[in-house]
Design a protein around this motif. Structure first.
Motif, short mmCIF file in Angstrom:
data_model
loop_
_atom_site.label_atom_id
_atom_site.label_comp_id
_atom_site.label_asym_id
_atom_site.label_seq_id
_atom_site.Cartn_x
_atom_site.Cartn_y
_atom_site.Cartn_z
N GLU A 117 0.82 -1.21 0.00
CA GLU A 117 0.00 0.00 0.00
C GLU A 117 0.86 1.27 0.00
OE1 GLU A 117 -3.28 0.62 -0.21
OE2 GLU A 117 -3.88 -1.48 -0.42
N LEU A 118 1.99 1.22 0.69
CA LEU A 118 2.87 2.39 0.69
C LEU A 118 3.56 2.53 -0.68
CD1 LEU A 118 3.90 4.78 2.24
CD2 LEU A 118 5.69 3.34 3.24
N GLU A 119 3.91 1.39 -1.25
CA GLU A 119 4.51 1.39 -2.60
C GLU A 119 3.55 2.06 -3.60
OE1 GLU A 119 7.58 0.09 -2.99
OE2 GLU A 119 7.82 -0.41 -5.11
N ALA A 120 2.24 1.74 -3.48
CA ALA A 120 1.24 2.29 -4.40
C ALA A 120 1.01 3.79 -4.17
CB ALA A 120 -0.09 1.54 -4.26
N ARG A 121 1.44 4.27 -3.00
CA ARG A 121 1.33 5.71 -2.69
C ARG A 121 2.59 6.48 -3.06
NH1 ARG A 121 -2.00 3.04 0.39
NH2 ARG A 121 -3.74 3.96 1.54
N THR A 122 3.64 5.76 -3.42
CA THR A 122 4.92 6.40 -3.71
C THR A 122 5.17 6.25 -5.20
OG1 THR A 122 5.57 5.54 -1.54
CG2 THR A 122 7.28 6.64 -2.83
N VAL A 123 4.64 7.19 -5.98
CA VAL A 123 4.66 7.00 -7.44
C VAL A 123 6.01 7.27 -8.06
CG1 VAL A 123 2.19 7.46 -7.66
CG2 VAL A 123 3.82 9.34 -7.93
N SER A 124 6.87 8.02 -7.37
CA SER A 124 8.18 8.34 -7.93
C SER A 124 9.17 7.22 -7.63
CB SER A 124 8.69 9.66 -7.32
OG SER A 124 10.10 9.68 -7.33
N PRO A 125 9.79 6.63 -8.66
CA PRO A 125 10.78 5.58 -8.39
C PRO A 125 11.96 6.11 -7.57
CG PRO A 125 10.53 5.96 -10.77
CD PRO A 125 9.52 6.81 -10.09
N ALA A 126 12.31 7.39 -7.75
CA ALA A 126 13.41 7.96 -6.96
C ALA A 126 13.03 8.01 -5.48
CB ALA A 126 13.75 9.36 -7.48
N ALA A 143 -4.40 -6.47 -6.22
CA ALA A 143 -3.37 -5.82 -5.39
C ALA A 143 -3.33 -4.32 -5.66
CB ALA A 143 -2.01 -6.45 -5.68
N ALA A 144 -2.92 -3.56 -4.68
CA ALA A 144 -2.85 -2.11 -4.81
C ALA A 144 -1.85 -1.72 -5.90
CB ALA A 144 -2.42 -1.49 -3.49
N LEU A 145 -2.28 -0.90 -6.84
CA LEU A 145 -1.37 -0.41 -7.88
C LEU A 145 -1.10 1.07 -7.70
CD1 LEU A 145 0.15 -0.93 -10.58
CD2 LEU A 145 -1.95 -0.26 -11.75
N GLY A 188 2.80 27.23 -6.74
CA GLY A 188 2.08 28.33 -7.39
C GLY A 188 1.42 27.95 -8.70
N ALA A 189 1.59 26.71 -9.16
CA ALA A 189 0.95 26.29 -10.42
C ALA A 189 -0.56 26.26 -10.23
CB ALA A 189 1.45 24.91 -10.83
N ARG A 190 -1.31 26.64 -11.26
CA ARG A 190 -2.77 26.63 -11.17
C ARG A 190 -3.37 25.34 -11.71
NH1 ARG A 190 -3.06 29.68 -7.40
NH2 ARG A 190 -5.30 29.92 -7.69
N ALA A 191 -2.57 24.57 -12.38
CA ALA A 191 -3.09 23.34 -12.99
C ALA A 191 -2.18 22.17 -12.64
CB ALA A 191 -3.15 23.51 -14.51
N THR A 192 -2.79 21.04 -12.36
CA THR A 192 -1.99 19.84 -12.11
C THR A 192 -2.77 18.63 -12.57
OG1 THR A 192 -0.76 18.57 -10.45
CG2 THR A 192 -2.84 19.56 -9.73
N GLY A 193 -2.06 17.59 -12.95
CA GLY A 193 -2.78 16.42 -13.43
C GLY A 193 -1.86 15.25 -13.65
N SER A 194 -2.49 14.13 -14.00
CA SER A 194 -1.72 12.93 -14.24
C SER A 194 -2.41 12.05 -15.26
CB SER A 194 -1.53 12.15 -12.93
OG SER A 194 -2.79 11.77 -12.42
N LEU A 195 -1.64 11.19 -15.85
CA LEU A 195 -2.18 10.22 -16.80
C LEU A 195 -1.57 8.86 -16.45
CD1 LEU A 195 -3.78 9.95 -19.62
CD2 LEU A 195 -1.49 9.62 -20.53
N LEU A 196 -2.44 7.93 -16.14
CA LEU A 196 -2.00 6.58 -15.77
C LEU A 196 -2.23 5.63 -16.94
CD1 LEU A 196 -1.18 4.45 -13.57
CD2 LEU A 196 -3.64 4.25 -13.09
N THR A 197 -1.23 4.87 -17.28
CA THR A 197 -1.35 3.85 -18.32
C THR A 197 -1.05 2.49 -17.70
OG1 THR A 197 -0.50 5.44 -19.93
CG2 THR A 197 -0.58 3.15 -20.62
N VAL A 198 -1.98 1.57 -17.83
CA VAL A 198 -1.75 0.21 -17.32
C VAL A 198 -1.87 -0.75 -18.50
CG1 VAL A 198 -2.47 -1.56 -15.67
CG2 VAL A 198 -2.81 0.87 -15.13
N PRO A 227 7.63 5.04 -13.99
CA PRO A 227 7.10 3.68 -13.92
C PRO A 227 6.65 3.38 -12.49
CG PRO A 227 9.50 3.63 -14.00
CD PRO A 227 9.09 5.08 -14.12
N LEU A 228 5.47 2.80 -12.33
CA LEU A 228 5.03 2.35 -11.01
C LEU A 228 5.55 0.93 -10.79
CD1 LEU A 228 1.33 3.63 -10.98
CD2 LEU A 228 3.43 4.82 -10.31
N THR A 229 5.35 0.42 -9.59
CA THR A 229 5.69 -0.97 -9.34
C THR A 229 4.52 -1.80 -9.83
OG1 THR A 229 7.02 -0.34 -7.46
CG2 THR A 229 6.32 -2.63 -7.55
N GLY A 230 4.71 -2.51 -10.92
CA GLY A 230 3.61 -3.18 -11.61
C GLY A 230 3.63 -2.70 -13.05
#
Lengths: 235, 246
Positions: free
Chosen positions: A90-99, B160-162, B184-194, B214-217
């Motif tokens: 769960e902590l891994e899934a909350r830590t999106v930066s590999p660094a 499992a949690a991704l 101070g940025a007014r816009a933020t976002g993300s794009l996830l690809t699995v 890259p995420l774990t998974g």
């Protein structure tokens, strides 16, 4: 009471390698986002609102699981590892930066090494094995349990570490007056206590329900920082 | 206002996708907008301003084996305060079966002054399911301080949690626009690809405040902050190409 154990673990001289990390402050300084004490104050408030609740909740949850296990040694080995595996995922899934994942695990490994030798315990063996080490909050929760501290104390140590790391880095990076930095930390003490208490209060929840606060620049600047050839801090 | 919208997409057995269920209610109207591809595309059409404080909007999505569903919206949604100060809530739950693909590509969420909004999404992917998931948050309308908004995303893959992310902005959270969070940025976002069939892309710097991680998974996340919605979209669109083409 374990007051001295608590102080030993909180002490910046405890050999856990924390001084090598600025928790994103170095990247923020180089990007020109933090240039003075006021900027540091904003930075630390962000760390306290976003990073600290997650770090402290996972530290407290690890501590609570470890403490319960210590009281019920008859648990089957497989049952015992379940909460820690789940906390790790769960902590891994909350830590999106590999660094940041690597920084967390390296700090966890260094803390675990120091913890094992300072407060020997069989508990450490239950942490999930990973080539880069356990996540820092898991290592801290486990070490706090081995040292006989309370869940509240474990959460407090986590919050304290989130702030003191970048605060002491700021003195080196910006040449800030250390007295003024200490004054800033003292002014934030009440807020730190509140965040720690809130983290200890959710320690019994399932890992999935623990806080997942994200700070976009923490991840983005950690990735940028990792690409630099020359840097003063590891993260 | 309470509303529930439901989309169920299934493979039609001829290489395409059919919508077994498409049901909305005001202010969540849904329109099937065929584009000639194998994917079924659905547009969300807000038929009222909002979400307004007090609104409770739910969207349920089910993508079956081998189906490809793309969900878009025709305009940004603007979270606005209600009369009694109660929060608004948008909840999206999605499940994608093995071999199915969901592309969730709505327009931005704008947190207007005084809003109290919670957008929470839960996605469950079976092993072999694919996902493209975009979140864009704009802090306030033009030259306006935002209200308090939280965008929370939880994705599981094969049980499992991704990904677990919860971003809160607004005056209720100390440091929210400071140097550790948005700078101070007014816009933020993300794009996830699995996509388990494609190896996760290595880390990359896409801009001064945009990175690919890259995420774990079997997943990659592009994350960015930007001065405005346009620049943000530019950062995220570098990763928008579906791994399956189209």
């Amino acid at each position: 009471m374990h007051r001295t154990a608590y102080l030993l673990l909180a002490d910046g001289r405890f050999p856990s390698g924390g001084h090598a990390h600025s928790s994103g402050l170095e990247a923020a300084v180089v990007a020109g986002r933090v240039t003075d004490l006021a900027g540091l104050e904003q930075f630390l408030h962000g760390r306290l609102s976003y990073a600290a609740p997650v770090t402290a909740a996972f530290t407290a949850a690890t501590h609570l699981s470890a403490t319960r296990m210590g009281r019920a040694p008859s648990f089957a080995e497989s049952d015992v590892k379940v909460p820690f595996l789940s906390l790790d995922r769960e902590l891994e899934a909350r830590t999106v930066s590999p660094a940041l994942r690597l920084a967390s695990r390296r700090q966890g490994r260094a803390l675990l090494r120091a913890g094992r030798l300072t407060w020997p315990s069989e508990l450490y063996g239950h942490l999930p094995k990973h080539p880069d080490g356990p996540h820092q909050p898991l290592a801290l929760g486990m070490t706090a349990a081995a040292a006989g501290l309370s869940t509240e104390e474990a959460a407090q140590l986590a919050v304290y570490g989130v702030l003191t790391g970048p605060a002491s880095a700021a003195v080196r990076l910006l040449g800030l007056d250390p007295y003024q930095v200490q004054n800033l930390l003292a002014r934030m003490a009440g807020a730190c206590d509140e965040i720690a208490a809130a983290a200890a209060a959710v320690a019994h929840k399932s890992p999935q329900e623990l806080p997942a606060h994200a700070a976009p620049l923490a991840d983005i600047s950690a990735e940028l920082h990792a690409t630099w050839e020359v840097r003063l801090f590891a993260s | 206002m309470r509303a529930l919208a439901r989309i169920v997409a299934e493979a039609d057995g001829r290489g395409g996708t059919r919508l077994a269920r498409l049901r909305g209610e005001p202010p969540l109207q849904l329109r099937h907008t065929p584009d000639g591809s194998a994917a079924a595309t659905v547009h969300l059409i807000g038929s009222a301003a909002g979400p307004l404080g007090g609104d409770d909007l739910r969207i349920e999505i089910e993508v079956g084996e081998g189906a490809v569903l793309c969900v878009r919206s025709v305009a940004a949604s603007i979270a606005l305060p209600g009369r009694d100060g109660s929060p608004s809530r948008t909840t999206v739950t999605a499940t994608v079966a093995a071999g199915g693909e969901l592309r969730w590509l709505p327009e931005q969420l704008v947190a207007a002054a005084g809003c109290r909004h919670l957008a929470s999404s839960t996605v469950e992917l079976a092993a072999g399911a694919r996902l493209l998931w975009r979140e864009e948050l704009i802090c306030g309308r033009h030259a306006e301080q935002p209200g308090d908004a939280t965008v929370s995303t939880s994705v599981d893959y094969d049980g499992a949690a991704l990904l677990r992310q919860s971003l809160t902005v607004g005056p209720g959270t100390p440091g929210w626009d400071g140097p550790a969070v948005l700078g101070g940025a007014r816009a933020t976002g993300s794009l996830l690809t699995v996509d388990a069939a494609a190896p996760p892309a290595p880390p990359a710097v896409l801009g001064a405040t945009a990175v690919r991680m890259p995420l774990t998974g079997a997943a990659t996340l592009v994350s960015a902050t930007a001065p405005d919605a346009h620049v943000l979209r530019g950062y995220l669109s570098t990763g928008e190409r579906s791994p399956y083409g189209g």
